[in-house]
Design an enzyme around this catalytic site. Structure first.
Site, PDB file in Angstrom:
ATOM      1  N   ASP A  73       0.854  -1.188   0.000  1.00  0.00           N
ATOM      2  CA  ASP A  73       0.000   0.000   0.000  1.00  0.00           C
ATOM      3  C   ASP A  73       0.892   1.241   0.000  1.00  0.00           C
ATOM      4  O   ASP A  73       0.776   2.109   0.878  1.00  0.00           O
ATOM      5  CB  ASP A  73      -0.936  -0.009   1.215  1.00  0.00           C
ATOM      6  CG  ASP A  73      -1.864   1.213   1.238  1.00  0.00           C
ATOM      7  OD1 ASP A  73      -2.003   1.877   0.190  1.00  0.00           O
ATOM      8  OD2 ASP A  73      -2.430   1.512   2.313  1.00  0.00           O
ATOM      9  N   ASN A 115      -2.765   4.302  12.576  1.00  0.00           N
ATOM     10  CA  ASN A 115      -3.943   3.469  12.805  1.00  0.00           C
ATOM     11  C   ASN A 115      -3.667   1.982  12.677  1.00  0.00           C
ATOM     12  O   ASN A 115      -4.324   1.161  13.310  1.00  0.00           O
ATOM     13  CB  ASN A 115      -5.042   3.867  11.806  1.00  0.00           C
ATOM     14  CG  ASN A 115      -6.245   2.978  11.882  1.00  0.00           C
ATOM     15  OD1 ASN A 115      -6.953   2.970  12.891  1.00  0.00           O
ATOM     16  ND2 ASN A 115      -6.481   2.181  10.844  1.00  0.00           N
ATOM     17  N   HIS A 116      -2.696   1.619  11.838  1.00  0.00           N
ATOM     18  CA  HIS A 116      -2.505   0.215  11.504  1.00  0.00           C
ATOM     19  C   HIS A 116      -1.045  -0.060  11.182  1.00  0.00           C
ATOM     20  O   HIS A 116      -0.248   0.864  11.049  1.00  0.00           O
ATOM     21  CB  HIS A 116      -3.374  -0.163  10.299  1.00  0.00           C
ATOM     22  CG  HIS A 116      -3.279   0.834   9.184  1.00  0.00           C
ATOM     23  ND1 HIS A 116      -4.166   1.892   9.043  1.00  0.00           N
ATOM     24  CD2 HIS A 116      -2.373   0.987   8.180  1.00  0.00           C
ATOM     25  CE1 HIS A 116      -3.830   2.631   7.992  1.00  0.00           C
ATOM     26  NE2 HIS A 116      -2.739   2.106   7.457  1.00  0.00           N
ATOM     27  N   GLN A 181      -3.523  -4.985   6.471  1.00  0.00           N
ATOM     28  CA  GLN A 181      -3.199  -3.848   7.344  1.00  0.00           C
ATOM     29  C   GLN A 181      -4.036  -3.909   8.621  1.00  0.00           C
ATOM     30  O   GLN A 181      -5.013  -3.155   8.780  1.00  0.00           O
ATOM     31  CB  GLN A 181      -3.502  -2.524   6.631  1.00  0.00           C
ATOM     32  CG  GLN A 181      -2.461  -2.117   5.613  1.00  0.00           C
ATOM     33  CD  GLN A 181      -2.935  -0.970   4.756  1.00  0.00           C
ATOM     34  OE1 GLN A 181      -4.095  -0.926   4.356  1.00  0.00           O
ATOM     35  NE2 GLN A 181      -2.051  -0.058   4.437  1.00  0.00           N
ATOM     36  N   ASP A 183      -5.585  -3.219  12.161  1.00  0.00           N
ATOM     37  CA  ASP A 183      -5.648  -2.014  12.998  1.00  0.00           C
ATOM     38  C   ASP A 183      -4.995  -2.277  14.349  1.00  0.00           C
ATOM     39  O   ASP A 183      -5.224  -3.326  14.971  1.00  0.00           O
ATOM     40  CB  ASP A 183      -7.114  -1.628  13.248  1.00  0.00           C
ATOM     41  CG  ASP A 183      -7.630  -0.664  12.201  1.00  0.00           C
ATOM     42  OD1 ASP A 183      -7.319  -0.888  11.004  1.00  0.00           O
ATOM     43  OD2 ASP A 183      -8.348   0.283  12.563  1.00  0.00           O
ATOM     44  N   ARG A 211       2.288  14.094   9.323  1.00  0.00           N
ATOM     45  CA  ARG A 211       0.923  13.959   8.806  1.00  0.00           C
ATOM     46  C   ARG A 211       0.388  12.709   9.481  1.00  0.00           C
ATOM     47  O   ARG A 211       0.967  11.619   9.324  1.00  0.00           O
ATOM     48  CB  ARG A 211       0.917  13.790   7.292  1.00  0.00           C
ATOM     49  CG  ARG A 211      -0.456  13.373   6.710  1.00  0.00           C
ATOM     50  CD  ARG A 211      -0.274  13.017   5.250  1.00  0.00           C
ATOM     51  NE  ARG A 211      -1.474  12.640   4.553  1.00  0.00           N
ATOM     52  CZ  ARG A 211      -1.933  11.393   4.386  1.00  0.00           C
ATOM     53  NH1 ARG A 211      -1.318  10.360   4.969  1.00  0.00           N
ATOM     54  NH2 ARG A 211      -3.001  11.162   3.682  1.00  0.00           N
ATOM     55  N   ASP A 213      -1.767   9.967   9.442  1.00  0.00           N
ATOM     56  CA  ASP A 213      -2.569   9.280   8.427  1.00  0.00           C
ATOM     57  C   ASP A 213      -3.805   8.637   9.050  1.00  0.00           C
ATOM     58  O   ASP A 213      -3.723   8.038  10.128  1.00  0.00           O
ATOM     59  CB  ASP A 213      -1.681   8.195   7.783  1.00  0.00           C
ATOM     60  CG  ASP A 213      -2.426   7.380   6.767  1.00  0.00           C
ATOM     61  OD1 ASP A 213      -2.844   7.947   5.757  1.00  0.00           O
ATOM     62  OD2 ASP A 213      -2.596   6.155   6.996  1.00  0.00           O
ATOM     63  N   GLU A 255      -5.108  13.954   8.840  1.00  0.00           N
ATOM     64  CA  GLU A 255      -5.734  13.524   7.590  1.00  0.00           C
ATOM     65  C   GLU A 255      -7.072  12.893   7.952  1.00  0.00           C
ATOM     66  O   GLU A 255      -7.146  11.730   8.353  1.00  0.00           O
ATOM     67  CB  GLU A 255      -4.864  12.509   6.841  1.00  0.00           C
ATOM     68  CG  GLU A 255      -5.375  12.249   5.430  1.00  0.00           C
ATOM     69  CD  GLU A 255      -5.676  10.795   5.108  1.00  0.00           C
ATOM     70  OE1 GLU A 255      -6.078  10.513   3.972  1.00  0.00           O
ATOM     71  OE2 GLU A 255      -5.534   9.925   5.996  1.00  0.00           O
ATOM     72  N   HIS A 322      -1.297  11.631  -3.468  1.00  0.00           N
ATOM     73  CA  HIS A 322      -0.922  10.274  -3.907  1.00  0.00           C
ATOM     74  C   HIS A 322      -2.124   9.343  -3.940  1.00  0.00           C
ATOM     75  O   HIS A 322      -2.003   8.213  -4.403  1.00  0.00           O
ATOM     76  CB  HIS A 322       0.141   9.724  -2.960  1.00  0.00           C
ATOM     77  CG  HIS A 322      -0.409   9.536  -1.568  1.00  0.00           C
ATOM     78  ND1 HIS A 322      -0.632  10.588  -0.711  1.00  0.00           N
ATOM     79  CD2 HIS A 322      -0.830   8.428  -0.922  1.00  0.00           C
ATOM     80  CE1 HIS A 322      -1.147  10.134   0.409  1.00  0.00           C
ATOM     81  NE2 HIS A 322      -1.292   8.818   0.316  1.00  0.00           N
TER      82      HIS A 322
HETATM   83  O1  LIG Z   1      -3.107   3.476   5.038  1.00  0.00           O
HETATM   84  C1  LIG Z   1      -4.318   3.321   4.348  1.00  0.00           C
HETATM   85  C2  LIG Z   1      -4.590   4.555   3.550  1.00  0.00           C
HETATM   86  O2  LIG Z   1      -4.499   5.628   4.455  1.00  0.00           O
HETATM   87  C3  LIG Z   1      -4.637   6.886   3.873  1.00  0.00           C
HETATM   88  O3  LIG Z   1      -5.926   6.811   3.389  1.00  0.00           O
HETATM   89  C4  LIG Z   1      -6.676   7.843   3.030  1.00  0.00           C
HETATM   90  O4  LIG Z   1      -6.907   7.581   1.687  1.00  0.00           O
HETATM   91  C5  LIG Z   1      -8.034   6.864   1.318  1.00  0.00           C
HETATM   92  C6  LIG Z   1      -8.104   6.758  -0.158  1.00  0.00           C
HETATM   93  O5  LIG Z   1      -7.034   6.171  -0.763  1.00  0.00           O
HETATM   94  C7  LIG Z   1      -9.236   7.590   1.852  1.00  0.00           C
HETATM   95  O6  LIG Z   1     -10.410   7.003   1.369  1.00  0.00           O
HETATM   96  C8  LIG Z   1      -9.176   7.587   3.366  1.00  0.00           C
HETATM   97  O7  LIG Z   1     -10.248   8.342   3.898  1.00  0.00           O
HETATM   98  C9  LIG Z   1      -7.906   8.172   3.866  1.00  0.00           C
HETATM   99  O8  LIG Z   1      -7.705   7.954   5.232  1.00  0.00           O
HETATM  100  C10 LIG Z   1      -3.512   7.082   2.856  1.00  0.00           C
HETATM  101  O9  LIG Z   1      -3.504   8.391   2.346  1.00  0.00           O
HETATM  102  C11 LIG Z   1      -3.629   6.047   1.766  1.00  0.00           C
HETATM  103  O10 LIG Z   1      -2.619   6.186   0.795  1.00  0.00           O
HETATM  104  C12 LIG Z   1      -3.563   4.676   2.402  1.00  0.00           C
HETATM  105  O11 LIG Z   1      -3.829   3.706   1.435  1.00  0.00           O
END
Ligand SMILES: OC[C@H]1O[C@H](O[C@H]2O[C@H](CO)[C@@H](O)[C@H](O)[C@H]2O)[C@H](O)[C@@H](O)[C@@H]1O
Ligand code: CA
Length: 574
Positions: A73, A115-116, A181, A183, A211, A213, A255, A322
């Site tokens: 991922d 988170n994970h 992944q 949690d 950041r 995540d 985020e 990304h």
């Molecule tokens: O680690 C898992 C994902 O965490 C982020 O996710 C965010 O992106 C998602 C879409 O790809 C979105 O739907 C979600 O609400 C966000 O938390 C990270 O930016 C991802 O790249 C990652 O796969």
């Protein structure tokens, strides 16, 4: 009133509000520059391009995860929070990167998926094999897959459930994202300690922030939807208190893909702060909606909704990153319209969103690229650019998942676009070779050689923005217009009086989404009779009438940034 010049290079200027003035740039380490010819970008590659980023006007780098990882991922599947994937470099090289970034008065924010972890993480390996051992309770285990009925699946393209059976432990584990992944279990205080330890490790290495995540998803409850549960906020507050006490000046960026009133909770209150910044998710899809519908109404609506946040907190605004262009923050009607305009090939869709880069989304229209960036750089919040968008890089929708827009940076028209000396077949992803976005046409070198290129245009806008603190620190007030395609707002800053140039200022920003020229009347009751000057060249515009009305004409998909008041304004061209 005394004015002091900001501390000059070399080294970091002392500015407690740096994150609110900053222009951020997301650099995927793997994608930027391969310094050793093995086919993947690396930390030394980023170091080699710091002069370029400084020239562009970037204040802070955001590095998505570069930790040890199986890369299922994009690195958000962390195998070890305290080591770097060998393909990317070493801890010493990371220290070197931080030093060299700081020497340029720039900053480094890293991405922390709190988170994970990956299922390859030692904590998970031990958790699954030894339920009574020290890591047995590090993850969320159950005998059935029926817990947390109100928690939605996020990665709907690949996952049917948030629970996956582990044959070794013979129990189900919970995961908000991919089934590889798991949690972390935040009910376990040892997980808090492990995460604090991780945060301290990287702050000791000199990073300027994180950041955070997927921050809403730390805790789950049987009744709730697992998005911003009270215990999640308690944890963030605790983390912020530690960061403020032990590492003042470093920042936490949330985020949280939610509506501003919910996201604002991740910023906390002045007495009990949580994060310093949070991304603004609703505004982004509405920029794309306005560009095609020629209607400014949805932007007017969300920008007029005042969400109160602590005094020193700020928003992060972005066009692309990304991930897919997420459509989670628009309703079904708008979502379908946007799929129709922007993802007419099903291959362009991903989960609830669109996995394309900025330039292809906007059909390489220079007018739209300029209009979108003008919004990005003048909305309330700090702009976050995605690497390659400054040259209008293309994508490759035949690659899986979000790799479509994670291809190598295009530096030159030479082999591998100057990204790597490796055999082209060895690259981590192929260079974009499409008809319109072929690297031989779209690359940094070619755009540096053309003074009217998108790259030079974006650099100029960034520098104009940086000359006006109101863009980073000011308020935003939406104005009434008589044209449905026109958005107008005033950015207003009272000035701190502490820095040279940090003066009170008002800037009127006007954007037309119409596909033809328009005449419009804008009403600004708070600035009757004020003179207006173009922020780029200093040219004088018609003044606002004594009744607060202003008549303007705008070309197809165009904008103005106008200094309000004072005849002394000299323009901001660099
Ligand atoms: O680690 C898992 C994902 O965490 C982020 O996710 C965010 O992106 C998602 C879409 O790809 C979105 O739907 C979600 O609400 C966000 O938390 C990270 O930016 C991802 O790249 C990652 O796969
Ligand atoms: Ca390399």
């Amino acid at each position: 009133m005394t004015f002091t010049a900001p501390i000059q290079l070399p080294g970091l200027a002392l500015d407690p509000q740096w994150y609110r003035r900053a222009v951020f740039y997301e650099v995927m380490v793997r994608s930027f520059l391969d310094s050793n010819g093995d086919g993947a970008g690396d930390l030394q590659g980023v170091v080699q391009k710091l002069d370029y980023l400084q020239w562009l006007g970037i204040d802070a780098l955001w590095l998505p995860p570069f930790f040890n990882s199986p890369l299922k991922d994009g690195g958000y599947d962390v195998q070890d929070f305290k080591s770097i994937l060998p393909d990317f470099g070493t801890l010493d090289e990371f220290r070197d990167l931080v030093t060299k970034v700081h020497e340029r008065n720039m900053r480094v924010v890293i991405d922390l998926p709190v988170n994970h972890t990956s299922d390859a993480h030692e904590w998970f390996q031990q958790s699954r094999s030894d339920p009574d051992g020290p890591y047995g309770d590090y993850y969320v285990w159950r005998d059935t897959d029926e817990g947390y009925p109100n928690i939605r699946v996020i990665f709907v393209d690949t996952e049917e459930s948030n629970w996956t059976f582990d044959a070794e432990r013979r129990q189900f584990f919970f995961h908000r994202f991919f089934s590889h992944q798991p949690d972390l279990n935040y009910e376990n205080p040892a997980v808090h300690e492990a995460m604090f330890d991780t945060v301290r490790f990287w702050l000791d290495l000199g990073v300027d922030g994180f950041r955070l995540d997927a921050i809403p998803y730390l805790y789950e409850t049987e009744e709730g939807n697992g998005e911003g549960e009270p215990a999640t906020h308690d944890f963030i507050r605790k983390l912020r208190a530690m960061v403020d006490a032990e590492y003042p000046g470093r920042v936490m960026i949330a985020e949280a893909n939610q509506w501003p009133t919910e996201v604002a909770e991740f910023l906390g209150t002045e007495e009990d702060p949580e994060c310093h910044m949070a991304f603004d998710f609703p505004v982004m899809p509405r920029i794309f909606y306005s560009l095609r519908s020629q209607q400014a109404g949805e932007l007017v609506r969300v920008l007029s909704e005042h969400t109160s946040i602590p005094k020193n907190a700020g928003w992060g605004v972005f066009l692309r990153n990304h991930d897919e262009l997420t459509l989670e923050m628009v309703n079904e009607e708008y979502r379908q319209a946007m799929y129709g305009w922007y993802a007419y090939d099903p291959r362009m869709r991903s989960n609830i969103g669109i996995r394309r880069r900025l330039a292809p989304l906007l059909d390489n229209s220079r007018a739209e690229l300029e209009l979108a960036h003008a919004l990005l750089f003048s909305l309330q919040g700090s702009p976050f650019l995605y690497y390659g968008d400054e040259i209008g890089m293309g994508d490759n929708i035949w690659l899986p998942d979000r790799d479509s827009s994670r291809t190598p940076m295009q530096w030159t028209p030479d082999r591998n676009a100057g990204f790597s000396t490796a055999d082209p077949g060895k690259l981590y992803l192929p260079i974009v070779q499409s008809l319109v976005y072929n690297y031989q046409q779209i690359n940094v070198e070619a755009q540096l050689a053309q003074s009217r290129s998108l790259l030079h245009w974006i650099r100029n806008v960034i520098h104009v923005r940086k000359g006006h603190p109101t863009f980073g620190l000011g308020t935003l007030r939406v104005l009434q217009t008589n044209h449905e395609s026109v958005l107008a707002f005033v950015r207003e800053y009272e000035g701190s009086g502490t820095h040279f140039g940090d003066m009170p200022e008002k800037v009127l920003c006007v954007f037309s989404f119409a596909h033809n020229p328009v005449a419009v009347t804008i009403t600004d009751p708070e600035n009757p009779g004020e003179a207006l000057y173009d922020l780029f060249g200093g040219g004088q515009f018609p003044s606002i009438g004594d009744d607060g009305s202003l008549h303007l004409t705008l070309g197809t998909q165009s904008f103005y940034w106008l200094h309000v008041g004072g005849a002394h304004f000299a323009g901001g061209r660099v």
